[in-house]
Scaffold this motif. Structure first.
Motif, PDB file in Angstrom:
ATOM      1  N   LEU A 109       0.871  -1.160   0.000  1.00  0.00           N
ATOM      2  CA  LEU A 109       0.000   0.000   0.000  1.00  0.00           C
ATOM      3  C   LEU A 109       0.919   1.223   0.000  1.00  0.00           C
ATOM      4  CD1 LEU A 109      -2.879   1.026   0.033  1.00  0.00           C
ATOM      5  CD2 LEU A 109      -2.854   0.898   2.528  1.00  0.00           C
ATOM      6  N   THR A 110       0.939   1.927  -1.120  1.00  0.00           N
ATOM      7  CA  THR A 110       2.014   2.858  -1.429  1.00  0.00           C
ATOM      8  C   THR A 110       1.555   4.306  -1.517  1.00  0.00           C
ATOM      9  OG1 THR A 110       3.084   1.071  -2.689  1.00  0.00           O
ATOM     10  CG2 THR A 110       3.863   3.316  -3.112  1.00  0.00           C
ATOM     11  N   LEU A 111       2.375   5.198  -0.968  1.00  0.00           N
ATOM     12  CA  LEU A 111       2.166   6.640  -1.085  1.00  0.00           C
ATOM     13  C   LEU A 111       3.370   7.254  -1.787  1.00  0.00           C
ATOM     14  CD1 LEU A 111       1.090   7.538   2.584  1.00  0.00           C
ATOM     15  CD2 LEU A 111      -0.423   7.180   0.639  1.00  0.00           C
ATOM     16  N   VAL A 112       3.130   8.313  -2.543  1.00  0.00           N
ATOM     17  CA  VAL A 112       4.218   9.127  -3.095  1.00  0.00           C
ATOM     18  C   VAL A 112       4.017  10.534  -2.550  1.00  0.00           C
ATOM     19  CG1 VAL A 112       5.367   9.980  -5.163  1.00  0.00           C
ATOM     20  CG2 VAL A 112       4.310   7.703  -5.175  1.00  0.00           C
ATOM     21  N   GLN A 113       4.855  10.920  -1.594  1.00  0.00           N
ATOM     22  CA  GLN A 113       4.711  12.210  -0.913  1.00  0.00           C
ATOM     23  C   GLN A 113       6.082  12.847  -0.711  1.00  0.00           C
ATOM     24  OE1 GLN A 113       1.804  13.653   0.003  1.00  0.00           O
ATOM     25  NE2 GLN A 113       0.486  11.944  -0.601  1.00  0.00           N
ATOM     26  N   ASP A 114       6.139  14.171  -0.793  1.00  0.00           N
ATOM     27  CA  ASP A 114       7.390  14.886  -0.551  1.00  0.00           C
ATOM     28  C   ASP A 114       7.835  14.720   0.900  1.00  0.00           C
ATOM     29  OD1 ASP A 114       7.285  15.735  -3.151  1.00  0.00           O
ATOM     30  OD2 ASP A 114       6.561  17.759  -2.677  1.00  0.00           O
ATOM     31  N   LYS A 144       3.356  -1.287   4.251  1.00  0.00           N
ATOM     32  CA  LYS A 144       3.161   0.140   3.990  1.00  0.00           C
ATOM     33  C   LYS A 144       4.439   0.698   3.387  1.00  0.00           C
ATOM     34  CE  LYS A 144       2.431   0.560   8.315  1.00  0.00           C
ATOM     35  NZ  LYS A 144       2.255   1.126   9.678  1.00  0.00           N
ATOM     36  N   LEU A 145       4.313   1.375   2.259  1.00  0.00           N
ATOM     37  CA  LEU A 145       5.473   1.917   1.558  1.00  0.00           C
ATOM     38  C   LEU A 145       5.274   3.401   1.280  1.00  0.00           C
ATOM     39  CD1 LEU A 145       8.170   1.485   0.001  1.00  0.00           C
ATOM     40  CD2 LEU A 145       6.781   0.889  -2.003  1.00  0.00           C
ATOM     41  N   TRP A 146       6.268   4.196   1.643  1.00  0.00           N
ATOM     42  CA  TRP A 146       6.257   5.630   1.354  1.00  0.00           C
ATOM     43  C   TRP A 146       7.436   5.927   0.437  1.00  0.00           C
ATOM     44  CZ3 TRP A 146       7.042   9.992   5.606  1.00  0.00           C
ATOM     45  CH2 TRP A 146       6.963  11.252   4.987  1.00  0.00           C
ATOM     46  N   LEU A 147       7.145   6.366  -0.772  1.00  0.00           N
ATOM     47  CA  LEU A 147       8.164   6.735  -1.745  1.00  0.00           C
ATOM     48  C   LEU A 147       8.303   8.257  -1.750  1.00  0.00           C
ATOM     49  CD1 LEU A 147       7.160   4.325  -4.658  1.00  0.00           C
ATOM     50  CD2 LEU A 147       9.033   4.036  -3.003  1.00  0.00           C
ATOM     51  N   ILE A 148       9.505   8.747  -1.504  1.00  0.00           N
ATOM     52  CA  ILE A 148       9.755  10.187  -1.405  1.00  0.00           C
ATOM     53  C   ILE A 148      10.583  10.638  -2.617  1.00  0.00           C
ATOM     54  CG2 ILE A 148      10.751  12.018   0.014  1.00  0.00           C
ATOM     55  CD1 ILE A 148      10.391  10.239   2.437  1.00  0.00           C
ATOM     56  N   VAL A 168       6.522   2.183   8.623  1.00  0.00           N
ATOM     57  CA  VAL A 168       6.403   2.357   7.184  1.00  0.00           C
ATOM     58  C   VAL A 168       7.788   2.153   6.559  1.00  0.00           C
ATOM     59  CG1 VAL A 168       5.772   3.962   5.337  1.00  0.00           C
ATOM     60  CG2 VAL A 168       4.573   4.054   7.535  1.00  0.00           C
ATOM     61  N   THR A 169       7.839   1.454   5.445  1.00  0.00           N
ATOM     62  CA  THR A 169       9.082   1.367   4.672  1.00  0.00           C
ATOM     63  C   THR A 169       9.234   2.666   3.892  1.00  0.00           C
ATOM     64  OG1 THR A 169       8.931  -1.046   4.443  1.00  0.00           O
ATOM     65  CG2 THR A 169      10.330   0.121   2.866  1.00  0.00           C
ATOM     66  N   ILE A 170      10.305   3.414   4.175  1.00  0.00           N
ATOM     67  CA  ILE A 170      10.528   4.722   3.546  1.00  0.00           C
ATOM     68  C   ILE A 170      11.691   4.614   2.570  1.00  0.00           C
ATOM     69  CG2 ILE A 170      11.069   7.144   3.937  1.00  0.00           C
ATOM     70  CD1 ILE A 170       9.988   6.791   6.801  1.00  0.00           C
ATOM     71  N   LEU A 171      11.425   4.934   1.325  1.00  0.00           N
ATOM     72  CA  LEU A 171      12.462   4.899   0.299  1.00  0.00           C
ATOM     73  C   LEU A 171      12.379   6.166  -0.541  1.00  0.00           C
ATOM     74  CD1 LEU A 171      12.116   1.185  -0.896  1.00  0.00           C
ATOM     75  CD2 LEU A 171      13.873   2.130   0.617  1.00  0.00           C
ATOM     76  N   ARG A 172      13.520   6.622  -0.990  1.00  0.00           N
ATOM     77  CA  ARG A 172      13.581   7.796  -1.868  1.00  0.00           C
ATOM     78  C   ARG A 172      13.945   7.358  -3.278  1.00  0.00           C
ATOM     79  NH1 ARG A 172      13.782  12.745   1.295  1.00  0.00           N
ATOM     80  NH2 ARG A 172      13.935  12.206   3.525  1.00  0.00           N
ATOM     81  N   ALA A 173      13.369   8.059  -4.250  1.00  0.00           N
ATOM     82  CA  ALA A 173      13.612   7.741  -5.656  1.00  0.00           C
ATOM     83  C   ALA A 173      13.434   8.999  -6.486  1.00  0.00           C
ATOM     84  CB  ALA A 173      12.660   6.651  -6.134  1.00  0.00           C
ATOM     85  N   PRO A 174      14.109   9.112  -7.626  1.00  0.00           N
ATOM     86  CA  PRO A 174      13.939  10.291  -8.476  1.00  0.00           C
ATOM     87  C   PRO A 174      12.475  10.463  -8.916  1.00  0.00           C
ATOM     88  CG  PRO A 174      15.857   9.030  -9.162  1.00  0.00           C
ATOM     89  CD  PRO A 174      15.139   8.196  -8.152  1.00  0.00           C
ATOM     90  N   ARG A 175      12.022  11.700  -8.856  1.00  0.00           N
ATOM     91  CA  ARG A 175      10.619  11.987  -9.185  1.00  0.00           C
ATOM     92  C   ARG A 175      10.261  11.503 -10.596  1.00  0.00           C
ATOM     93  NH1 ARG A 175       7.200  15.465  -6.714  1.00  0.00           N
ATOM     94  NH2 ARG A 175       8.965  16.397  -5.574  1.00  0.00           N
ATOM     95  N   LYS A 191       0.613  12.542  -5.388  1.00  0.00           N
ATOM     96  CA  LYS A 191       0.373  12.666  -3.952  1.00  0.00           C
ATOM     97  C   LYS A 191      -1.111  12.591  -3.587  1.00  0.00           C
ATOM     98  CE  LYS A 191       0.070  17.728  -3.672  1.00  0.00           C
ATOM     99  NZ  LYS A 191       0.625  18.939  -3.005  1.00  0.00           N
ATOM    100  N   ASP A 192      -1.999  12.617  -4.579  1.00  0.00           N
ATOM    101  CA  ASP A 192      -3.439  12.595  -4.304  1.00  0.00           C
ATOM    102  C   ASP A 192      -3.994  11.193  -4.095  1.00  0.00           C
ATOM    103  OD1 ASP A 192      -3.528  15.354  -4.631  1.00  0.00           O
ATOM    104  OD2 ASP A 192      -3.928  15.214  -6.777  1.00  0.00           O
ATOM    105  N   HIS A 193      -3.169  10.158  -4.307  1.00  0.00           N
ATOM    106  CA  HIS A 193      -3.701   8.793  -4.339  1.00  0.00           C
ATOM    107  C   HIS A 193      -2.957   7.851  -3.398  1.00  0.00           C
ATOM    108  CE1 HIS A 193      -5.939   9.756  -8.035  1.00  0.00           C
ATOM    109  NE2 HIS A 193      -4.834  10.300  -8.486  1.00  0.00           N
ATOM    110  N   LEU A 194      -3.624   6.746  -3.121  1.00  0.00           N
ATOM    111  CA  LEU A 194      -2.998   5.542  -2.591  1.00  0.00           C
ATOM    112  C   LEU A 194      -2.847   4.579  -3.768  1.00  0.00           C
ATOM    113  CD1 LEU A 194      -5.176   5.084   0.610  1.00  0.00           C
ATOM    114  CD2 LEU A 194      -2.709   5.450   0.634  1.00  0.00           C
TER     115      LEU A 194
END
Length: 235
Positions: A109-114, A144-148, A168-175, A191-194
């Protein structure tokens, strides 16, 4: 007579050489056949293993697409599904590289948030946590995954809040790389979605804007219960 004996001797020698010649030349063919059989057997075993691993996920899709559940889905199903890019550049909070392959094996279940994480981000992080807990005994199938997509440091109080319970698993990746894989609905932003990614690493579902947790949970329930045999603890 001596000529006749010589002829007979030559014929006999030729007769003796013939089976020996056939045996020598037929041996590589036998070895080749055995090698082909071993290769074929190995491929069949590999396909069997892949089938066993994929079966729970395929059962989930069967529920949506064959048992007429697709029309009842609250979220948007992504067809065709989109594989996680093997070359996606992921890093954890310590800067260590993380392979995209390592994300497979669980529903995500993934989020893309700054990294700054505004109120909308905090609301979705809270919803992400609650949705997992609401799954009850099925929750261990979901991570739970948060991609920054930037380098903004996380606020200490936020890091503490999201580390409660199962972190939450927090990972960063190029936009640009995230935008090439996951897509928002028309007129919206990531950022508006799951987003839901299946255990094979394929993005397969997107929540509506400002999702209703109870309705979104019903979609998750169908997927989790359809593959009751899939039960790996979270990473």
């Amino acid at each position: 007579m001596s000529g006749s004996k010589s002829s007979n001797h030559a014929a006999t020698a030729e007769g003796q050489d013939l089976p020996l010649s056939m045996t020598v030349h037929s041996q590589p063919d036998l070895q080749g056949l055995q090698a082909q059989q071993r290769t074929r057997s190995g491929r069949l075993r590999m396909l069997a293993v892949l089938a066993v691993c994929a079966a729970p996920v395929l059962a989930s899709y069967f529920s949506f697409y064959v048992l007429k559940l697709r029309g009842d889905a609250y979220s948007e199903l992504i067809t065709p599904t989109v594989d996680i890019p093997a070359a996606l550049q992921l890093h954890d909070e310590q800067g260590k590289a993380v392979s995209a392959e390592s994300l497979k094996g669980q529903w995500l279940l993934t989020l893309v948030q700054d990294g700054a994480c505004d109120q909308g981000c905090e609301r979705l992080l809270f919803m992400q946590r609650q949705l997992r807990e609401m799954l009850g005994k099925e929750r261990d199938k979901l991570d739970k995954l948060w991609l920054i997509p930037d380098d903004t440091p996380l606020r200490p109080e936020l890091k503490q809040a999201i580390s409660q319970g199962v972190p939450v698993t927090i990972l960063r990746a190029p936009r640009a790389e995230l935008e090439a894989w996951l897509k928002p609905a028309a007129g919206h932003q990531l950022k508006d979605h799951l987003f839901l990614v299946d255990p094979l690493g394929r993005w397969m579902m997107r929540s509506p804007l400002d999702p209703d947790p109870s309705k979104f949970k019903k979609d998750l329930d169908r997927l989790m219960k359809a593959n009751a045999g899939w039960d790996r603890p979270g990473r």
